[in-house]
Design an enzyme around this catalytic site. Sequence first.
Site, PDB file in Angstrom:
ATOM      1  N   CYS A 145       6.569  -4.862  15.940  1.00 37.32           N
ATOM      2  CA  CYS A 145       5.961  -3.889  16.544  1.00 37.32           C
ATOM      3  C   CYS A 145       4.709  -4.267  16.828  1.00 37.32           C
ATOM      4  CB  CYS A 145       5.749  -2.474  15.909  1.00 37.32           C
ATOM      5  SG  CYS A 145       7.443  -2.036  15.288  1.00 37.32           S
ATOM      6  N   CYS A 186      -0.800   6.077   9.664  1.00 31.86           N
ATOM      7  CA  CYS A 186       0.565   5.339  10.415  1.00 31.86           C
ATOM      8  C   CYS A 186       0.173   3.978  10.853  1.00 31.86           C
ATOM      9  CB  CYS A 186       1.183   5.951  11.180  1.00 31.86           C
ATOM     10  SG  CYS A 186       2.278   7.254  10.510  1.00 31.86           S
ATOM     11  N   GLU A 215       0.663  -1.178  -0.246  1.00 34.02           N
ATOM     12  CA  GLU A 215      -0.170  -0.023   0.037  1.00 34.02           C
ATOM     13  C   GLU A 215       0.950   1.196   0.150  1.00 34.02           C
ATOM     14  OE1 GLU A 215      -3.883  -1.762   2.257  1.00 34.02           O
ATOM     15  OE2 GLU A 215      -2.559  -0.871   3.462  1.00 34.02           O
ATOM     16  N   CYS A 255       1.500  -2.569  15.326  1.00 33.38           N
ATOM     17  CA  CYS A 255       1.484  -1.813  14.085  1.00 33.38           C
ATOM     18  C   CYS A 255       0.683  -2.975  13.380  1.00 33.38           C
ATOM     19  CB  CYS A 255       2.844  -1.728  13.549  1.00 33.38           C
ATOM     20  SG  CYS A 255       3.010  -1.364  11.641  1.00 33.38           S
TER      21      CYS A 255
HETATM   22  N1  SAH Z   1       9.512   0.576   9.818  1.00 29.82           N
HETATM   23  C1  SAH Z   1       9.624   2.009   9.882  1.00 29.82           C
HETATM   24  C2  SAH Z   1       8.664   2.365   8.769  1.00 29.82           C
HETATM   25  C3  SAH Z   1       7.389   2.281   8.847  1.00 29.82           C
HETATM   26  S1  SAH Z   1       6.058   2.472  10.268  1.00 29.82           S
HETATM   27  C4  SAH Z   1       9.521   2.604  11.106  1.00 29.82           C
HETATM   28  O1  SAH Z   1       9.235   1.883  12.058  1.00 29.82           O
HETATM   29  O2  SAH Z   1       9.973   3.591  11.365  1.00 29.82           O
HETATM   30  C5  SAH Z   1       6.003   4.471  10.032  1.00 29.82           C
HETATM   31  C6  SAH Z   1       5.727   5.061  11.405  1.00 29.82           C
HETATM   32  O3  SAH Z   1       4.062   4.674  12.104  1.00 29.82           O
HETATM   33  C7  SAH Z   1       6.493   4.379  12.649  1.00 29.82           C
HETATM   34  O4  SAH Z   1       6.995   5.707  13.305  1.00 29.82           O
HETATM   35  C8  SAH Z   1       5.526   3.495  13.516  1.00 29.82           C
HETATM   36  O5  SAH Z   1       6.136   3.404  14.766  1.00 29.82           O
HETATM   37  C9  SAH Z   1       4.326   4.291  13.324  1.00 29.82           C
HETATM   38  N2  SAH Z   1       3.078   3.330  13.790  1.00 29.82           N
HETATM   39  C10 SAH Z   1       2.785   2.005  13.550  1.00 29.82           C
HETATM   40  N3  SAH Z   1       1.917   1.800  13.946  1.00 29.82           N
HETATM   41  C11 SAH Z   1       1.172   2.684  14.288  1.00 29.82           C
HETATM   42  C12 SAH Z   1      -0.208   2.863  14.826  1.00 29.82           C
HETATM   43  N4  SAH Z   1      -1.063   1.998  15.156  1.00 29.82           N
HETATM   44  N5  SAH Z   1      -0.394   4.173  15.243  1.00 29.82           N
HETATM   45  C13 SAH Z   1       0.365   5.252  15.257  1.00 29.82           C
HETATM   46  N6  SAH Z   1       1.856   5.080  14.683  1.00 29.82           N
HETATM   47  C14 SAH Z   1       2.104   3.912  14.197  1.00 29.82           C
END
Ligand code: SAH
Length: 346
Positions: free
Chosen positions: A118, A339, A94, A121
């Site tokens: 994570c 995000c 996506e 996520c």
């Molecule tokens: N792997 C990389 C890039 C992808 S995630 C990284 O971790 O930076 C992009 C951003 O979205 C990251 O800062 C991540 O921590 C955040 N993120 C992931 N899940 C989220 C959620 N459910 N709500 C808000 N931010 C989230």
Amino acid sequence: MKDIKKDIRSYTQDELRAYFVEQGQQAFRGNQVYEWLWKKGAHYFEDMTNLSKETRAFLKDHFVINHIRVDHMQRSTDGTIKNAVKLHDGLTVESVMIPTPTRTTACVSSQVGCSLNCEFCATARLKRMRNLNPDEIYDQVVAIDQQSRSYHNRPLSNIVFMGMGEPLMNYNNVIKSIDKITGDDGLGMSPKRITLSTSGVPKMMKKLADDRPKFNLALSLHSAIDEKRVKIMPFNEQFPLEDIKDALRYWYDKTGTRVTYEYVVWKGINDTKEDIDALVEFCKVIPCKVNIIEYNSIDDDRFEQASKQAVDAYERELNRFGFIVNVRRSRGKDIDAACGQLANKS
Ligand code: SAH
């Protein structure tokens, strides 16, 4: 056996020039094809109108142009567009176009799924299938640039590597895609408008620093306390904060540029004074900026956005120490485009 045709976009400009010479043609044909492939983003040999019909047919017989296809587009009430991007082998990633009054940002994926875990996520729930090739990343950018031109009459202005995947775990291809995005032979965008976001892979952060990139680096921090971070980002076990700090110092030493820390505040997880104090200490490591981002729900009751008071307390305390902090509102939530919500759900 049927010959598997080679993807012509795996050739450099010099290789294409040499190829045409081998075929008894002039080298500049290679330049023309290269320009069609990258600068003009052509996906079909038929579109290369300054080549003869014969040359176009010849190329089609010998090569393919693997390319993405935007399979499905969802538009949020706030103008955000989420694209389901079909890859040549049928897998999907996506990408997101995020418009504001003054800019259009593309949020692009670097891997199909993600190998990190994570807990908060949605992408982490899809296992990592493969890395994206440079052209697959580049194509996402081109597609969003076109969407920005057609919906907002302006080109794409910014790019964030915050879609699916961990960009530093697909290092070479991500760097190659950025070279094309910023190069005169590609889109010619300024690297200052590109941000690569990492969960924090110290060894690769150092490698990146050695390569002296001109783009920005962001770190998804979320907690400056190891025992807490490991609970929400279990890979932190292998990459503890001490190693990340060390990599950050190395980064600053080599590049002289600040890093942005992304941080979500969750109720009952990282919303106490102790958490704030730890972040303040962490911010002293190198010049930085903190983006407090809103939690986007992924249907997991362990995680809930902290109260406004808790977020305000972070902001106040960071300000008191003179650190730059932005509190960000999420966009595209109604279509699961924010995000951490990218999970091929559409
Ligand atoms: N792997 C990389 C890039 C992808 S995630 C990284 O971790 O930076 C992009 C951003 O979205 C990251 O800062 C991540 O921590 C955040 N993120 C992931 N899940 C989220 C959620 N459910 N709500 C808000 N931010 C989230």
